[in-house]
Design a protein around this motif. Structure first.
Motif, PDB file in Angstrom:
ATOM      1  N   THR A 147     -91.312 -46.820  53.236  1.00 30.44           N
ATOM      2  CA  THR A 147     -91.427 -45.761  52.229  1.00 30.44           C
ATOM      3  C   THR A 147     -92.628 -44.880  52.548  1.00 30.44           C
ATOM      4  O   THR A 147     -93.483 -45.234  53.369  1.00 30.44           O
ATOM      5  CB  THR A 147     -91.610 -46.362  50.832  1.00 30.44           C
ATOM      6  N   LYS A 148     -92.713 -43.753  51.869  1.00 25.88           N
ATOM      7  CA  LYS A 148     -93.853 -42.874  52.074  1.00 25.88           C
ATOM      8  C   LYS A 148     -95.179 -43.542  51.679  1.00 25.88           C
ATOM      9  O   LYS A 148     -96.156 -43.453  52.445  1.00 25.88           O
ATOM     10  CB  LYS A 148     -93.647 -41.555  51.341  1.00 25.88           C
ATOM     11  N   SER A 156     -88.960 -40.485  55.135  1.00 26.06           N
ATOM     12  CA  SER A 156     -88.342 -39.654  54.099  1.00 26.06           C
ATOM     13  C   SER A 156     -86.895 -39.372  54.468  1.00 26.06           C
ATOM     14  O   SER A 156     -86.578 -39.130  55.634  1.00 26.06           O
ATOM     15  CB  SER A 156     -89.094 -38.329  53.948  1.00 26.06           C
ATOM     16  N   THR A 177     -89.310 -31.278  52.115  1.00 29.11           N
ATOM     17  CA  THR A 177     -89.986 -32.506  51.707  1.00 29.11           C
ATOM     18  C   THR A 177     -90.624 -33.207  52.891  1.00 29.11           C
ATOM     19  O   THR A 177     -91.757 -33.706  52.813  1.00 29.11           O
ATOM     20  CB  THR A 177     -88.983 -33.462  51.030  1.00 29.11           C
ATOM     21  N   LYS A 178     -89.923 -33.250  54.012  1.00 29.32           N
ATOM     22  CA  LYS A 178     -90.457 -33.907  55.203  1.00 29.32           C
ATOM     23  C   LYS A 178     -91.688 -33.174  55.737  1.00 29.32           C
ATOM     24  O   LYS A 178     -92.673 -33.802  56.157  1.00 29.32           O
ATOM     25  CB  LYS A 178     -89.379 -33.982  56.289  1.00 29.32           C
ATOM     26  N   PHE A 212     -94.688 -33.765  53.453  1.00 31.64           N
ATOM     27  CA  PHE A 212     -95.238 -35.098  53.664  1.00 31.64           C
ATOM     28  C   PHE A 212     -96.010 -35.176  54.977  1.00 31.64           C
ATOM     29  O   PHE A 212     -97.078 -35.806  55.043  1.00 31.64           O
ATOM     30  CB  PHE A 212     -94.125 -36.139  53.640  1.00 31.64           C
ATOM     31  N   ASP A 263     -85.875 -40.033  47.422  1.00 28.91           N
ATOM     32  CA  ASP A 263     -86.539 -40.655  48.559  1.00 28.91           C
ATOM     33  C   ASP A 263     -86.702 -42.143  48.283  1.00 28.91           C
ATOM     34  O   ASP A 263     -86.512 -42.591  47.155  1.00 28.91           O
ATOM     35  CB  ASP A 263     -87.892 -40.000  48.812  1.00 28.91           C
ATOM     36  N   THR A 281     -88.663 -36.098  44.589  1.00 27.71           N
ATOM     37  CA  THR A 281     -89.887 -35.557  45.193  1.00 27.71           C
ATOM     38  C   THR A 281     -89.731 -34.068  45.378  1.00 27.71           C
ATOM     39  O   THR A 281     -88.658 -33.529  45.255  1.00 27.71           O
ATOM     40  CB  THR A 281     -90.176 -36.216  46.568  1.00 27.71           C
TER      41      THR A 281
END
Length: 251
Positions: free
Chosen positions: A24-25, A102, A108-109, A112, A245, A251
């Motif tokens: 996970t992130k 992700s 979003t990627k 991050f 995610d 997110t």
């Protein structure tokens, strides 16, 4: 970082792998912090930290990243990055592997990846750092066999974003919150995320990008055609992504 659901040949291998991974992130951020603590301070590296293989493997064990295929994939990626067995730049490496944590859209990627680099949580990113972040993702994607961008295209992406933005102080940095969408909508990024890049593994290396950075200002490149920084969010439509995610929420 993304893929087109209408054509399986356009699906990026790195994106497909992210759907197979379990990390996970928050886990990746914890692993990053553990690796920074285990890194050697080295002023010759972009981030000032150098991570050796044995320290990375121990940090994975300490972070309880042992479920297949996570440990095996990350170990192999470290080997690919550590070409000379001297260690890797810690933050550059983590920015490069961040898309694996992700399963959402390009925006979003990218957000991050920048947050992974910005371990001090300053909320800003410099021009040179952003080039390195994008090049790191490009490099990792090439190891999966994806079609990737050439270093010059990455410099163009960053230049197009920085044009017209207010710089912070004198370090050529901008606040990245709210601006990542402009990167995701860039024609070159859309080309990359649809696996239509013009280069393959063996043709692109971080060293090439470093030489390009040394030649600033970037007078050798031109703004990419048809780029509009105010492009709408439709740039992410058609990408094969998930609604949630792995961290368990939107997110």
């Amino acid at each position: 970082m993304g893929n087109n659901a209408s054509n399986t040949s356009d699906r990026m291998a790195i994106s497909a792998m992210s759907h197979m991974m379990n990390i996970t992130k928050p886990q990746l951020l914890q692993l990053r912090d553990n690796c920074i603590s285990a890194s050697i301070k080295d002023g010759s590296t972009p981030s000032g930290y150098k991570l050796r293989r044995e320290n990375f493997l121990q940090a994975m064990r300490d972070s309880r990243i042992s479920i297949e295929p996570d440990y095996q994939v990350l170990e192999k990626l470290f080997t690919m990055w550590d070409r000379n067995s001297y260690g890797v730049d810690t933050l550059t490496f983590f920015a490069g592997i961040s898309p694996l944590a992700s399963i959402m859209d390009v925006n979003t990627k990218l957000q991050f990846a920048i947050e992974v680099w910005d371990y001090k949580k300053t909320g800003r990113v410099s021009r040179i750092s952003l080039v390195r972040i994008l090049q790191a993702i490009n490099e990792t994607s090439s190891y999966f066999g994806d079609k990737v961008l050439i270093p010059r295209q990455i410099v163009v992406i960053v230049d197009d974003l920085f044009d017209g933005e207010n710089r912070l102080e004198d370090d050529d940095a901008i606040q990245y919150e709210g601006r990542v969408e402009k990167i995701a909508c860039h024609p070159f990024v859309m080309e990359f995320s649809n696996n239509k890049g013009s280069s393959r593994y063996g043709n692109v290396h971080l060293a090439t990008s470093s030489r390009a950075l040394a030649s600033r200002p970037y007078i050798f490149v031109q703004t990419s055609p048809n780029y509009n920084a105010s492009t709408s969010t439709s740039c992410n439509q058609g990408l094969f992504t998930a609604s949630y995610d792995r961290e368990g929420g939107h997110t």
